[in-house]
Design an enzyme around this catalytic site. Sequence first.
Site, PDB file in Angstrom:
ATOM      1  N   ARG A 120       0.543  -1.095  -0.087  1.00 16.73           N
ATOM      2  CA  ARG A 120      -0.122   0.325   0.133  1.00 16.73           C
ATOM      3  C   ARG A 120       0.634   1.407   0.288  1.00 16.73           C
ATOM      4  NH1 ARG A 120      -2.857   2.361   4.548  1.00 16.73           N
ATOM      5  NH2 ARG A 120      -4.179   3.799   3.975  1.00 16.73           N
TER       6      ARG A 120
ATOM      7  N   TRP B 246     -10.458  -8.702   2.950  1.00 20.00           N
ATOM      8  CA  TRP B 246     -11.366  -9.005   1.302  1.00 20.00           C
ATOM      9  C   TRP B 246     -11.295 -10.733   1.182  1.00 20.00           C
ATOM     10  CZ3 TRP B 246      -8.016  -4.368   2.312  1.00 20.00           C
ATOM     11  CH2 TRP B 246      -8.830  -3.570   1.471  1.00 20.00           C
TER      12      TRP B 246
ATOM     13  N   HIS C  47      -5.949  -6.213  -3.528  1.00 22.75           N
ATOM     14  CA  HIS C  47      -7.074  -5.705  -2.179  1.00 22.75           C
ATOM     15  C   HIS C  47      -6.814  -7.610  -2.060  1.00 22.75           C
ATOM     16  CE1 HIS C  47      -8.406  -2.176  -2.674  1.00 22.75           C
ATOM     17  NE2 HIS C  47      -7.542  -1.842  -1.849  1.00 22.75           N
TER      18      HIS C  47
ATOM     19  N   HIS D  80       0.614   3.603  -2.639  1.00 23.98           N
ATOM     20  CA  HIS D  80       0.201   5.343  -2.627  1.00 23.98           C
ATOM     21  C   HIS D  80       0.883   6.117  -2.394  1.00 23.98           C
ATOM     22  CE1 HIS D  80      -3.585   4.841   0.217  1.00 23.98           C
ATOM     23  NE2 HIS D  80      -3.939   3.951  -0.753  1.00 23.98           N
TER      24      HIS D  80
END
Length: 280
Positions: free
Chosen positions: A32, A176, A160, A36
């Site tokens: 992540r 998930w 995810h 980002h």
Amino acid sequence: MAQDYQAVKAAILAILKNPDYDDGSIGPVLVRLAWHASGTYDVKSQTGGSNGSTMRFQLEATDSANNGLNFARQFLEPIKAQFPWISYADLWTFAGVVAIEAMNGPKIPWKPGRIDDDDDSYVPKNGRLPDAAQGAAHIRSVFYRMGFNDQEIVALSGAHNLGRCHPDRSGFEGPWVPSPTRFSNTYFKLLLHEEWKRGKNSVGVEQYNTEDGDLMMLPTDMSLLSDPKFRVWVDKYAQDKNLFFKDFSAAFAKLIELGVIRGPDGVALRKYAVAVRARM
Ligand code: HEM
């Protein structure tokens, strides 16, 4: 000092497993961070992106979309201390690809050469990362701004398959998939075959859950099902793991290269590129 990326890789691999953190691995939050750091890119103004590692600065670190990424950055500090020659921009993107591969994901091409900005002059405006409470039109506007197409959007969303949502970071809650530290195409299979029920989670935020509440989907994840153009790729990736791995690898490699313009020596030329744009 010789720039031994294999040694950096070995050091990242050595800290991935962490029994005290989430599902036993810091891999997902490193992925992540790489995303980002890169996903602020704007193809028109050629601003944002991983080069510069602008998330080191308060202005970007405090964008609410980046909540929780302080953990990822801190996990990597000892590695930066051990290998001071690597830029943060290279370390963050490299850690992402090393983590994906180590979690049974595809190998992702990665090139060094990014540099760290000295100050926050090049921090992009907050709010460029996607808002999970929205739908297909919003995701398109965010990812088209980076230069991605519908197929790449769906492939990237397959990340995810890793990690989980934390109520104190994003307001969303839960993983998930049942094995969130193992990369696969399970996310797409579950998206298609589970019965997802919309409702409020423990902190009152609307998301989708399975009947037993163990697994979740974000509103943006569900829009991949309801949008016919996205749906074509959800169907393909649910059926064909190899195709998903191949497309994910290409799209992630593109993501971490956004805005990285290299000179003949391979070193990124952020300031040069900005100066050139200013003259245009
Ligand atoms: C439609 C675009 C996307 C939206 C709205 C979105 C939103 C979110 C949200 C809300 C979380 C939970 C954060 C938390 O509470 O800790 C999350 C986690 C995560 N996202 Fe995304 N995301 C998107 C695309 C992506 C992409 C393109 C990637 C990578 C290629 C990615 C990788 C991850 C990973 C690995 C996690 C788990 C982090 C952890 O376990 O700490 N996401 N995302």
